[in-house]
Design a protein around this motif. Sequence first.
Motif, PDB file in Angstrom:
ATOM      1  N   LEU A 176      40.931 -11.236  37.849  1.00  0.00           N
ATOM      2  CA  LEU A 176      39.927 -12.145  37.290  1.00  0.00           C
ATOM      3  C   LEU A 176      40.598 -13.402  36.754  1.00  0.00           C
ATOM      4  O   LEU A 176      40.153 -14.520  37.025  1.00  0.00           O
ATOM      5  CB  LEU A 176      39.135 -11.444  36.179  1.00  0.00           C
ATOM      6  CG  LEU A 176      38.118 -12.317  35.439  1.00  0.00           C
ATOM      7  CD1 LEU A 176      36.968 -12.695  36.368  1.00  0.00           C
ATOM      8  CD2 LEU A 176      37.597 -11.599  34.207  1.00  0.00           C
ATOM      9  N   PHE A 177      41.674 -13.229  36.008  1.00  0.00           N
ATOM     10  CA  PHE A 177      42.403 -14.383  35.461  1.00  0.00           C
ATOM     11  C   PHE A 177      42.961 -15.256  36.584  1.00  0.00           C
ATOM     12  O   PHE A 177      42.835 -16.484  36.547  1.00  0.00           O
ATOM     13  CB  PHE A 177      43.546 -13.926  34.556  1.00  0.00           C
ATOM     14  CG  PHE A 177      43.121 -13.463  33.186  1.00  0.00           C
ATOM     15  CD1 PHE A 177      41.788 -13.396  32.806  1.00  0.00           C
ATOM     16  CD2 PHE A 177      44.066 -13.081  32.264  1.00  0.00           C
ATOM     17  CE1 PHE A 177      41.409 -12.967  31.553  1.00  0.00           C
ATOM     18  CE2 PHE A 177      43.716 -12.648  30.989  1.00  0.00           C
ATOM     19  CZ  PHE A 177      42.384 -12.596  30.636  1.00  0.00           C
ATOM     20  N   ALA A 178      43.584 -14.637  37.584  1.00  0.00           N
ATOM     21  CA  ALA A 178      44.157 -15.396  38.699  1.00  0.00           C
ATOM     22  C   ALA A 178      43.078 -16.192  39.426  1.00  0.00           C
ATOM     23  O   ALA A 178      43.311 -17.326  39.861  1.00  0.00           O
ATOM     24  CB  ALA A 178      44.877 -14.463  39.666  1.00  0.00           C
ATOM     25  N   ASP A 179      41.888 -15.600  39.528  1.00  0.00           N
ATOM     26  CA  ASP A 179      40.784 -16.261  40.225  1.00  0.00           C
ATOM     27  C   ASP A 179      40.285 -17.520  39.510  1.00  0.00           C
ATOM     28  O   ASP A 179      39.598 -18.339  40.121  1.00  0.00           O
ATOM     29  CB  ASP A 179      39.623 -15.304  40.434  1.00  0.00           C
ATOM     30  CG  ASP A 179      39.907 -14.273  41.517  1.00  0.00           C
ATOM     31  OD1 ASP A 179      40.882 -14.456  42.276  1.00  0.00           O
ATOM     32  OD2 ASP A 179      39.161 -13.276  41.593  1.00  0.00           O
ATOM     33  N   GLN A 195      36.942 -22.512  44.248  1.00  0.00           N
ATOM     34  CA  GLN A 195      35.521 -22.188  44.104  1.00  0.00           C
ATOM     35  C   GLN A 195      35.120 -22.001  42.642  1.00  0.00           C
ATOM     36  O   GLN A 195      33.945 -22.069  42.305  1.00  0.00           O
ATOM     37  CB  GLN A 195      35.175 -20.906  44.877  1.00  0.00           C
ATOM     38  CG  GLN A 195      35.445 -20.977  46.348  1.00  0.00           C
ATOM     39  CD  GLN A 195      36.856 -20.504  46.700  1.00  0.00           C
ATOM     40  OE1 GLN A 195      37.800 -20.642  45.945  1.00  0.00           O
ATOM     41  NE2 GLN A 195      37.007 -19.973  47.901  1.00  0.00           N
ATOM     42  N   VAL A 196      36.073 -21.746  41.772  1.00  0.00           N
ATOM     43  CA  VAL A 196      35.793 -21.560  40.357  1.00  0.00           C
ATOM     44  C   VAL A 196      36.074 -22.842  39.576  1.00  0.00           C
ATOM     45  O   VAL A 196      35.237 -23.325  38.811  1.00  0.00           O
ATOM     46  CB  VAL A 196      36.623 -20.391  39.775  1.00  0.00           C
ATOM     47  CG1 VAL A 196      36.404 -20.252  38.278  1.00  0.00           C
ATOM     48  CG2 VAL A 196      36.290 -19.087  40.496  1.00  0.00           C
ATOM     49  N   ALA A 197      37.253 -23.405  39.758  1.00  0.00           N
ATOM     50  CA  ALA A 197      37.699 -24.539  38.944  1.00  0.00           C
ATOM     51  C   ALA A 197      37.026 -25.862  39.315  1.00  0.00           C
ATOM     52  O   ALA A 197      36.664 -26.645  38.431  1.00  0.00           O
ATOM     53  CB  ALA A 197      39.213 -24.683  39.037  1.00  0.00           C
ATOM     54  N   ALA A 235      33.389 -30.720  38.641  1.00  0.00           N
ATOM     55  CA  ALA A 235      32.245 -31.455  39.202  1.00  0.00           C
ATOM     56  C   ALA A 235      31.168 -31.677  38.144  1.00  0.00           C
ATOM     57  O   ALA A 235      30.583 -32.769  38.061  1.00  0.00           O
ATOM     58  CB  ALA A 235      31.667 -30.710  40.403  1.00  0.00           C
ATOM     59  N   GLY A 236      30.923 -30.670  37.322  1.00  0.00           N
ATOM     60  CA  GLY A 236      29.947 -30.824  36.240  1.00  0.00           C
ATOM     61  C   GLY A 236      30.376 -31.900  35.258  1.00  0.00           C
ATOM     62  O   GLY A 236      29.563 -32.735  34.838  1.00  0.00           O
ATOM     63  N   HIS A 274      47.172 -22.394  42.700  1.00  0.00           N
ATOM     64  CA  HIS A 274      46.136 -21.921  41.771  1.00  0.00           C
ATOM     65  C   HIS A 274      46.386 -22.464  40.360  1.00  0.00           C
ATOM     66  O   HIS A 274      45.455 -22.883  39.676  1.00  0.00           O
ATOM     67  CB  HIS A 274      46.099 -20.394  41.736  1.00  0.00           C
ATOM     68  CG  HIS A 274      45.334 -19.780  42.864  1.00  0.00           C
ATOM     69  ND1 HIS A 274      45.805 -19.772  44.150  1.00  0.00           N
ATOM     70  CD2 HIS A 274      44.142 -19.167  42.890  1.00  0.00           C
ATOM     71  CE1 HIS A 274      44.928 -19.160  44.932  1.00  0.00           C
ATOM     72  NE2 HIS A 274      43.897 -18.789  44.186  1.00  0.00           N
ATOM     73  N   THR A 275      47.643 -22.434  39.927  1.00  0.00           N
ATOM     74  CA  THR A 275      47.967 -22.970  38.601  1.00  0.00           C
ATOM     75  C   THR A 275      47.669 -24.462  38.550  1.00  0.00           C
ATOM     76  O   THR A 275      47.056 -24.947  37.590  1.00  0.00           O
ATOM     77  CB  THR A 275      49.454 -22.720  38.266  1.00  0.00           C
ATOM     78  OG1 THR A 275      49.702 -21.320  38.311  1.00  0.00           O
ATOM     79  CG2 THR A 275      49.813 -23.270  36.909  1.00  0.00           C
TER      80      THR A 275
END
Length: 185
Positions: free
Chosen positions: A41-44, A49-51, A56-57, A109-110
């Motif tokens: 979960l943390f890695a994701d 798709q998450v960040a 964008a918001g 990812h980081t």
Amino acid sequence: MSATLFALITWQVLAGGPLLGPDERLGLELAGRGPAPLWDLFADLGNMQVAVPVLAGAVLVAWFRRARRAALCAVLAMAAVPALVVPLKLWTDRQGPLTEATGYYPSGHTTTAMVAYGAAALLLAPYLRRSWVTLVATVLLTAATSVGLVLRGYHWPLDVVAGWCLSAVLLLALRACTRSGQPPK
């Protein structure tokens, strides 16, 4: 300083320098420890798709608040992540901790997490009473991503540190870009 540290780590990776031995021992020691579902979960948190939707918001908020230069600079900073990370992964060709596959340096990812959440924080800070909250959120989300990547064995610790360094360079450029468009106080 971030660029210098990034260059030093990259040199170590390319030259097989003395930092790689301790990095790999630490990475293998940490990989697989703790609750795998939590680390996944943390890695994701560093997935595009998450960040990117978080950024964008924040870009939309800035855009509609007429901070269009800042919004554009943030989009460019995020676009720079794959433009820099992908060639670096191909150039360094570093093998991952628990795989024969290569292309693990620096951690995309980081870098994605830190740039997306950091840029969102920079964009939203002017509209919040407690702007320090955005900084804390950025640090926590990036740290969680980093920990998850190392503890799941997806990246070596130096891959993650390199991602922090590269992100810091991009966020400093973003900060300079957004400040240069503001009138003097």
